[in-house]
Design an enzyme around this catalytic site. Structure first.
Site, PDB file in Angstrom:
ATOM      1  CB  CYS A 101      -3.659   3.218  -1.673  1.00 33.97           C
ATOM      2  SG  CYS A 101      -4.864   4.502  -1.300  1.00 33.97           S
ATOM      3  CG  ASP A 133       0.554  -2.204   6.163  1.00 36.24           C
ATOM      4  OD1 ASP A 133      -0.372  -2.182   6.999  1.00 36.24           O
ATOM      5  OD2 ASP A 133       0.431  -1.750   5.006  1.00 36.24           O
ATOM      6  CG  HIS A 175      -1.943   0.981   1.328  1.00 32.18           C
ATOM      7  ND1 HIS A 175      -1.704   2.298   1.671  1.00 32.18           N
ATOM      8  CD2 HIS A 175      -3.286   0.885   1.140  1.00 32.18           C
ATOM      9  CE1 HIS A 175      -2.843   2.963   1.682  1.00 32.18           C
ATOM     10  NE2 HIS A 175      -3.819   2.139   1.357  1.00 32.18           N
ATOM     11  CE  LYS A 214      -7.307  -0.129   6.229  1.00 30.82           C
ATOM     12  NZ  LYS A 214      -8.242   0.164   5.123  1.00 30.82           N
ATOM     13  CD  GLN A 254      -6.738  -4.378   4.263  1.00 30.77           C
ATOM     14  OE1 GLN A 254      -7.681  -5.086   4.591  1.00 30.77           O
ATOM     15  NE2 GLN A 254      -6.920  -3.145   3.811  1.00 30.77           N
TER      16      GLN A 254
END
Length: 408
Positions: A362, A198, A121, A224, A201
């Site tokens: 993104c 990261d 991303h 999220k 997600q």
């Protein structure tokens, strides 16, 4: 608790959009919020609203307890060693920028390497571009396999003794790839590099244990994972956070201020300048309570079953291209329908009350790797059902017929 019961806890799902019951398939962009989270934020503003760590009055004490209590919940949720390792941020983007600015720029020198992947991303790509430019470090990419996954052999070859930082998404927001971050962290450490993950997600969907992963930094976003927008967290190993200097200065993060010199508070507060996102932290704490009441293992099983069902149903549609691995993937499917522009696909689906994402997500470098200017994406969460998938497939078939001249 079954999916039907879970859905009852999300007020926004009980509405019609364009004359149809809403089917929300855009949770990878932002998840919906259960009543318990909404009520927790409402209760804070109605009863406990005050600044934290400052006032000695009752409201200030209650607000501080709620804020720091949320930090304890985050630490436990991802199995950090202590609350000192949890820094509240605006979200994953801010957390990654904190590492790229506060840590990378202090340890990287000209000729050193920062390693990422083409699937990242923009929030896990641009900060490293800027860190490399500022320090003279070299930005390197682990190559992708044909299905968008990465191989540990390529990881071994890309990370060298000059590598200072490896930063990789746990779960791709486009490909649904679940990266072997624990194994990558082991390779990085063996070669003297630090591992950044990261977790935007992954945190909402998988049981995360940062000690087991042995990552050095881990970033997450509240919105999220059934929490509010504008709140997230950075996990960092205590020793590394102690070495880092703050990148925001002002009230709250200071210990002693003189006319020409100042000193900082201890962890974690030295990184939280100004009035923090108190209500957001309260909402994030409530979201963690909610997810744990369902169980991350149960959420993971539900999403895997639903994604397998969606892959099977969507694969029957002629001229529909699905990106990413066919198996062992996260709960999202990115696709294109012939030559129909993804925005047109999303527009037709929206007319049927179905919300999906369309665009480059993104991830512009990844789009170029896929040889696609943009794609459509359906993403699933704990409140989605097979009926939602059936509605999606029916609407895609309708879209295919409508734009028949652009397909084939």
């Amino acid at each position: 608790m079954n999916t039907k019961e879970i859905r009852q806890l999300f007020p926004i799902l009980h509405q019609e959009v364009n004359g149809h019951p809403l089917v929300y398939l855009d949770s990878a962009a932002t998840s919906q919020k259960p009543v318990s989270v909404i009520e927790a934020i409402k209760h804070y503003y109605e009863w406990d609203n005050a600044n934290v760590h400052r006032g000695v009055h009752t409201l200030g004490s209650r607000a501080t307890d709620a804020y720091e209590g949320a930090r304890e919940k985050v630490a436990k949720f991802i199995n950090a060693k202590s609350t000192e390792e949890i820094i509240f941020t605006r979200g994953t983007t801010t957390a990654l920028n904190l590492v790229a600015t506060g840590y990378a720029r202090s340890v990287c020198r000209e000729g050193d390497e920062i390693v990422i992947t083409p699937m990242e991303h923009h929030s896990n790509l641009i900060p490293w571009q800027q860190a490399a430019k500022a320090t003279g470090a070299i930005l390197k990419y682990i190559p992708l396999q044909e299905d968008g996954s990465i191989s540990l052999e390529d990881v071994e070859q890309t990370i060298t003794e000059r590598t200072k930082i490896v930063s990789i998404t746990y779960v791709s927001n486009v490909l649904g790839v679940i990266n072997p971050v624990k194994e990558i962290a082991a390779i990085a450490h063996r070669k003297g590099a630090k591992m950044v993950v990261d977790g935007a997600q992954s945190t909402p969907h998988l049981k995360v244990d940062v000690q087991n992963l042995d990552c050095d930094f881990y970033a997450l976003s509240g919105h999220k994972m059934c929490g509010p927008t504008g709140i997230g967290a950075l996990y960092g190993k205590k020793a590394l956070l102690q070495e880092m200097d703050p990148i925001e200065f002002g009230g709250e993060m200071i210990d002693h201020v003189d006319l020409y010199e100042s000193t900082w508070k201890e962890l974690p507060w030295k990184f939280e300048g100004g009035t923090p996102m108190i209500a957001g932290a309260v909402g994030l704490g409530a979201a963690i309570d909610f997810l744990e009441s369902i169980g991350l293992d149960a959420i993971d099983r539900h999403e895997k079953q639903l994604t397998a069902y969606a892959m099977e149903r969507m694969s029957t549609i002629d001229d529909l291209t699905i990106y990413g691995p066919r198996n062992d993937r996260a709960g999202l499917i990115t696709f294109n329908l012939g030559e129909v522009h993804p925005h047109d696909v999303a527009t037709v689906l929206d007319a049927d009350g179905i919300a999906i994402r369309a665009g480059h997500h993104c991830c512009q470098p990844l789009m170029r790797w896929l040889k696609a200017s943009s794609t459509a994406r359906a993403s699933f969460y704990l409140y989605n059902t097979e009926e939602d998938v059936d509605r999606l497939v029916a609407s895609l078939i309708k879209t295919k017929e409508y734009f028949g001249h652009a397909i084939g």
